[in-house]
Design an enzyme around this catalytic site. Structure first.
Site, PDB file in Angstrom:
ATOM      1  N   GLY A  46       0.921  -1.312   0.032  1.00  0.00           N
ATOM      2  CA  GLY A  46      -0.098   0.023   0.060  1.00  0.00           C
ATOM      3  C   GLY A  46       0.800   1.323  -0.072  1.00  0.00           C
ATOM      4  N   GLN A  51       2.853  10.049   1.141  1.00  0.00           N
ATOM      5  CA  GLN A  51       3.924   9.486   1.128  1.00  0.00           C
ATOM      6  C   GLN A  51       5.019   9.632  -0.010  1.00  0.00           C
ATOM      7  OE1 GLN A  51       2.220   5.516   2.254  1.00  0.00           O
ATOM      8  NE2 GLN A  51       4.328   5.178   3.269  1.00  0.00           N
ATOM      9  N   LEU A  96       6.279   1.703   4.186  1.00  0.00           N
ATOM     10  CA  LEU A  96       7.173   2.105   3.344  1.00  0.00           C
ATOM     11  C   LEU A  96       7.983   3.589   3.806  1.00  0.00           C
ATOM     12  CD1 LEU A  96       5.753   1.324   0.065  1.00  0.00           C
ATOM     13  CD2 LEU A  96       7.466  -0.068   1.128  1.00  0.00           C
ATOM     14  N   HIS A 137      -4.835   1.438   7.382  1.00  0.00           N
ATOM     15  CA  HIS A 137      -3.537   2.101   7.503  1.00  0.00           C
ATOM     16  C   HIS A 137      -3.308   2.970   6.379  1.00  0.00           C
ATOM     17  CE1 HIS A 137       1.125   1.419   7.571  1.00  0.00           C
ATOM     18  NE2 HIS A 137       1.207   2.186   6.789  1.00  0.00           N
ATOM     19  N   HIS A 141      -2.905   7.691   6.619  1.00  0.00           N
ATOM     20  CA  HIS A 141      -1.919   8.440   6.278  1.00  0.00           C
ATOM     21  C   HIS A 141      -2.447   9.575   5.529  1.00  0.00           C
ATOM     22  CE1 HIS A 141       2.011   6.269   5.935  1.00  0.00           C
ATOM     23  NE2 HIS A 141       1.488   5.433   5.520  1.00  0.00           N
TER      24      HIS A 141
HETATM   25 ZN   LIG Z   1       2.448   3.464   5.826  1.00  0.00          ZN
END
Ligand SMILES: [Zn+2]
Length: 173
Positions: A46, A51, A96, A137, A141
């Site tokens: 994911g 990110q 990540l 999750h 973010h």
């Molecule tokens: Zn994450």
């Protein structure tokens, strides 16, 4: 398609609330392609737009992770959890943006999510198992929340210090 640079915690952009997407255009479709490529390359299951330093409410995921599994890439725009199960589930999560750090997080075992797809259509689906954990999750973010925010402060600080060290080492090359 192009690989995007993934932000590493701690980074102020990972703590920001992302902005709702108002229209699906070619730029957004290109970003979705790039995010999927970046996620598969990492490899991960994911990835949320913040990110890769884009503050749009969009995420990509694919939890069909066995080697011989057919890829099931999903792109969710403006995703919203509309229902959660009372039953809860614990998964060892990673991120990540927090490489090589894992910790158990408890979340609702099943969730129903509505979102807009790349054709601008509204979709609604129920997720369970790893998919349920992953989608929660990633939606976190979009609200500036990381899985380590669910951990005890001491454990969270320990991980943050490791990441600060990692970033110093990366900066030195
Ligand atoms: Zn994450």
């Amino acid at each position: 398609m192009a690989l995007k640079k993934i932000l590493i915690h701690p980074d102020p952009r990972l703590k920001k609330v992302a902005t709702p997407v108002t229209s699906v255009n070619d730029e957004l479709r290109r970003l979705a392609d790039d995010m999927l490529e970046t996620m598969y390359d990492a490899p991960g299951i994911g990835l949320a737009a913040p990110q890769v330093a884009v503050m749009d409410r969009m995420l990509v995921m694919d939890c069909a992770k066995e080697d011989d599994a057919t890829p099931e890439p999903m792109v969710l725009i403006n995703p919203e959890v509309v229902w959660t199960s009372d039953a809860r589930n614990v998964y060892e999560e990673g991120c990540l943006s927090i490489p090589e750090q894992y910790a158990e997080v408890e979340r609702p075992a099943e969730v129903e999510v509505s979102w807009m797809d790349l054709d601008g259509k509204t979709r609604r689906e129920r997720f369970d198992g790893l998919w349920a954990t992953c989608v929660q999750h990633e939606i976190d973010h979009l609200d500036g929340k990381l899985f380590i925010d669910y951990l005890r402060p001491l454990k969270r600080q320990m991980i943050t210090r490791k990441m600060q060290k990692l970033k110093r080492e990366m900066a030195r090359g």
